[in-house]
Design a protein around this motif. Structure first.
Motif, mmCIF file in Angstrom:
data_model
loop_
_atom_site.group_PDB
_atom_site.id
_atom_site.type_symbol
_atom_site.label_atom_id
_atom_site.label_comp_id
_atom_site.label_asym_id
_atom_site.label_seq_id
_atom_site.Cartn_x
_atom_site.Cartn_y
_atom_site.Cartn_z
ATOM 1 N N THR A 91 0.846 -1.186 0.000
ATOM 2 C CA THR A 91 0.000 0.000 0.000
ATOM 3 C C THR A 91 0.886 1.243 0.000
ATOM 4 O O THR A 91 2.079 1.184 0.315
ATOM 5 C CB THR A 91 -0.912 0.040 1.232
ATOM 6 O OG1 THR A 91 -0.088 0.180 2.414
ATOM 7 C CG2 THR A 91 -1.769 -1.215 1.331
ATOM 8 N N VAL A 92 0.293 2.369 -0.346
ATOM 9 C CA VAL A 92 1.022 3.633 -0.342
ATOM 10 C C VAL A 92 1.590 3.899 1.049
ATOM 11 O O VAL A 92 2.752 4.295 1.198
ATOM 12 C CB VAL A 92 0.100 4.784 -0.787
ATOM 13 C CG1 VAL A 92 0.749 6.137 -0.533
ATOM 14 C CG2 VAL A 92 -0.264 4.626 -2.262
ATOM 15 N N TYR A 93 0.784 3.656 2.072
ATOM 16 C CA TYR A 93 1.231 3.902 3.452
ATOM 17 C C TYR A 93 2.449 3.046 3.783
ATOM 18 O O TYR A 93 3.445 3.541 4.331
ATOM 19 C CB TYR A 93 0.099 3.607 4.440
ATOM 20 C CG TYR A 93 0.449 3.942 5.869
ATOM 21 C CD1 TYR A 93 0.172 5.203 6.399
ATOM 22 C CD2 TYR A 93 1.073 3.005 6.701
ATOM 23 C CE1 TYR A 93 0.506 5.521 7.717
ATOM 24 C CE2 TYR A 93 1.406 3.311 8.006
ATOM 25 C CZ TYR A 93 1.119 4.575 8.506
ATOM 26 O OH TYR A 93 1.467 4.882 9.795
ATOM 27 N N ASP A 94 2.385 1.754 3.460
ATOM 28 C CA ASP A 94 3.497 0.858 3.778
ATOM 29 C C ASP A 94 4.750 1.214 2.982
ATOM 30 O O ASP A 94 5.874 1.095 3.488
ATOM 31 C CB ASP A 94 3.100 -0.588 3.507
ATOM 32 C CG ASP A 94 2.094 -1.113 4.517
ATOM 33 O OD1 ASP A 94 2.010 -0.530 5.617
ATOM 34 O OD2 ASP A 94 1.383 -2.086 4.198
ATOM 35 N N ALA A 130 -4.364 3.821 1.484
ATOM 36 C CA ALA A 130 -4.725 2.402 1.522
ATOM 37 C C ALA A 130 -4.678 1.730 0.144
ATOM 38 O O ALA A 130 -4.861 0.525 0.033
ATOM 39 C CB ALA A 130 -6.129 2.241 2.114
ATOM 40 N N LYS A 131 -4.391 2.501 -0.909
ATOM 41 C CA LYS A 131 -4.325 1.933 -2.256
ATOM 42 C C LYS A 131 -2.991 1.228 -2.465
ATOM 43 O O LYS A 131 -1.989 1.553 -1.833
ATOM 44 C CB LYS A 131 -4.506 3.024 -3.308
ATOM 45 C CG LYS A 131 -5.901 3.620 -3.357
ATOM 46 C CD LYS A 131 -6.014 4.608 -4.517
ATOM 47 C CE LYS A 131 -7.433 5.172 -4.617
ATOM 48 N NZ LYS A 131 -7.559 6.118 -5.752
ATOM 49 N N PHE A 132 -2.994 0.263 -3.392
ATOM 50 C CA PHE A 132 -1.744 -0.411 -3.744
ATOM 51 C C PHE A 132 -0.976 0.441 -4.743
ATOM 52 O O PHE A 132 -1.552 1.031 -5.664
ATOM 53 C CB PHE A 132 -2.018 -1.798 -4.337
ATOM 54 C CG PHE A 132 -2.533 -2.784 -3.325
ATOM 55 C CD1 PHE A 132 -1.678 -3.335 -2.379
ATOM 56 C CD2 PHE A 132 -3.868 -3.155 -3.319
ATOM 57 C CE1 PHE A 132 -2.146 -4.234 -1.431
ATOM 58 C CE2 PHE A 132 -4.346 -4.062 -2.376
ATOM 59 C CZ PHE A 132 -3.490 -4.597 -1.434
ATOM 60 N N VAL A 133 0.339 0.469 -4.574
ATOM 61 C CA VAL A 133 1.179 1.328 -5.404
ATOM 62 C C VAL A 133 1.060 0.973 -6.881
ATOM 63 O O VAL A 133 1.028 1.855 -7.745
ATOM 64 C CB VAL A 133 2.654 1.234 -4.954
ATOM 65 C CG1 VAL A 133 3.576 2.002 -5.901
ATOM 66 C CG2 VAL A 133 2.810 1.762 -3.533
ATOM 67 N N ASP A 134 0.966 -0.348 -7.194
ATOM 68 C CA ASP A 134 0.925 -0.737 -8.611
ATOM 69 C C ASP A 134 -0.425 -0.444 -9.269
ATOM 70 O O ASP A 134 -0.598 -0.697 -10.463
ATOM 71 C CB ASP A 134 1.294 -2.213 -8.788
ATOM 72 C CG ASP A 134 0.362 -3.159 -8.048
ATOM 73 O OD1 ASP A 134 -0.612 -2.682 -7.427
ATOM 74 O OD2 ASP A 134 0.600 -4.379 -8.081
ATOM 75 N N GLU A 135 -1.367 0.098 -8.519
ATOM 76 C CA GLU A 135 -2.651 0.504 -9.098
ATOM 77 C C GLU A 135 -2.684 1.998 -9.427
ATOM 78 O O GLU A 135 -3.668 2.479 -9.987
ATOM 79 C CB GLU A 135 -3.789 0.177 -8.126
ATOM 80 C CG GLU A 135 -3.968 -1.312 -7.873
ATOM 81 C CD GLU A 135 -5.024 -1.608 -6.808
ATOM 82 O OE1 GLU A 135 -5.439 -2.778 -6.717
ATOM 83 O OE2 GLU A 135 -5.426 -0.683 -6.075
ATOM 84 N N LEU A 136 -1.603 2.706 -9.112
ATOM 85 C CA LEU A 136 -1.573 4.158 -9.296
ATOM 86 C C LEU A 136 -1.022 4.529 -10.659
ATOM 87 O O LEU A 136 -0.346 3.737 -11.329
ATOM 88 C CB LEU A 136 -0.711 4.799 -8.206
ATOM 89 C CG LEU A 136 -1.082 4.507 -6.754
ATOM 90 C CD1 LEU A 136 -0.125 5.234 -5.821
ATOM 91 C CD2 LEU A 136 -2.526 4.907 -6.473
ATOM 92 N N SER A 137 -1.281 5.755 -11.068
ATOM 93 C CA SER A 137 -0.710 6.274 -12.307
ATOM 94 C C SER A 137 0.777 6.539 -12.110
ATOM 95 O O SER A 137 1.289 6.542 -10.979
ATOM 96 C CB SER A 137 -1.409 7.570 -12.701
ATOM 97 O OG SER A 137 -1.084 8.612 -11.788
ATOM 98 N N GLY A 138 1.482 6.791 -13.214
ATOM 99 C CA GLY A 138 2.910 7.056 -13.134
ATOM 100 C C GLY A 138 3.232 8.264 -12.276
ATOM 101 O O GLY A 138 4.169 8.243 -11.468
#
Length: 269
Positions: A91-94, A130-138
């Motif tokens: 996740t972004v937080y982690d 709480a989102k996963f990093v690989d789900e985010l835009s560049g």
């Protein structure tokens, strides 16, 4: 403050990659490292934080040589954001919490959590925690990497082409955030960047690399049409538009070649 003195680097069985590199990076200033492909820009960043070991020279942070520091201590003083963001199911937080690794012995404390949350806030990432990093835009992923670097509480932030894979809007957004962080956190920022117009807009000082050495070092006054032509091998003009200097490449030689080819085609026709 970082001071670099007489730094040399080469890979085994190769000609020198860097020779006699010397400059300073001060708190609240953004230093742009400029030069054409193969000039040694990314290699220089890796020498600064001991990813690579230079054959000669010293790098100081506040009068302390990084050669005398443990790698953990180096990480507490310098943070590095690589050119390419690694995909991760964290996740972004982690991911941002990983920036606290140089300080954590047995587990994250309340202080670490507060620093991570402050970094998320600075980069406007709180809603994505709480989102996963690989789900985010560049662009979002790049902001996460910068937030992780800030969580290290570094005195020097090193960035290797942080805008290279971003669209126009995200390029300016990321550079604006980097500049703001530089000022607000009173850290020195050293950034390898190809876009001269982004560099002129957001950087305070510059290192121009040519033939593996420093061609020039200083403020915006060293970024001239002459210096750009010498370093990059292309003629340019620099205009000021809305109080912003803009580099415009000149295609005169290319146009002359095209014109000659057009005339040749007409004759053949």
């Amino acid at each position: 403050m970082m001071i670099v003195k007489d730094l040399d680097f080469d890979y085994k069985c190769s000609s020198p990659i860097l020779k006699d590199i010397a400059f300073e990076a001060r708190p609240s200033e953004c230093l742009g490292i400029l030069g054409n492909n193969g000039a040694g820009k990314s290699t220089l960043l890796k020498c600064l934080n001991r990813i690579l070991s230079p054959q000669k020279g010293i790098v100081y942070i506040d009068d302390n040589s990084i050669l005398d520091m443990s790698l953990n201590k180096v990480a507490q003083n310098m943070a590095f954001v690589a050119q390419r963001t690694q995909s991760s199911r964290l996740t972004v937080y982690d991911m941002v919490m990983l920036g606290r690794k140089p300080y954590i012995k047995w587990g994250a404390k309340t202080e670490d959590e507060g620093i991570v949350e402050a970094a998320l806030d600075k980069l406007n990432l709180r809603d994505m925690a709480a989102k996963f990093v690989d789900e985010l835009s560049g662009g979002e992923q790049q902001k996460v990497m910068i937030a992780r670097a800030l969580a290290q509480e570094p005195k020097v932030l090193l960035l290797d082409e942080p805008t290279s894979n971003l669209d126009l809007c995200n390029q300016y957004e990321v550079m604006r955030l980097i500049k703001q962080v530089c000022i607000d956190s009173e850290i020195a920022v050293i950034i390898v960047i190809h876009d001269l117009n982004l560099a002129l807009r957001y950087c305070d000082k510059f290192v121009l690399l040519k033939d593996r050495q420093i061609y020039n070092y200083g403020d915006k006054s060293i970024i001239t049409a002459k210096s750009i032509e010498h370093v990059y091998g292309i003629a340019v003009k620099i205009h000021t538009i809305d109080n912003v200097d803009v580099v415009i490449p000149q295609e005169k030689k290319v146009l002359e070649q095209d014109s000659f080819q057009d005339k040749k085609n007409l004759v053949n026709f």
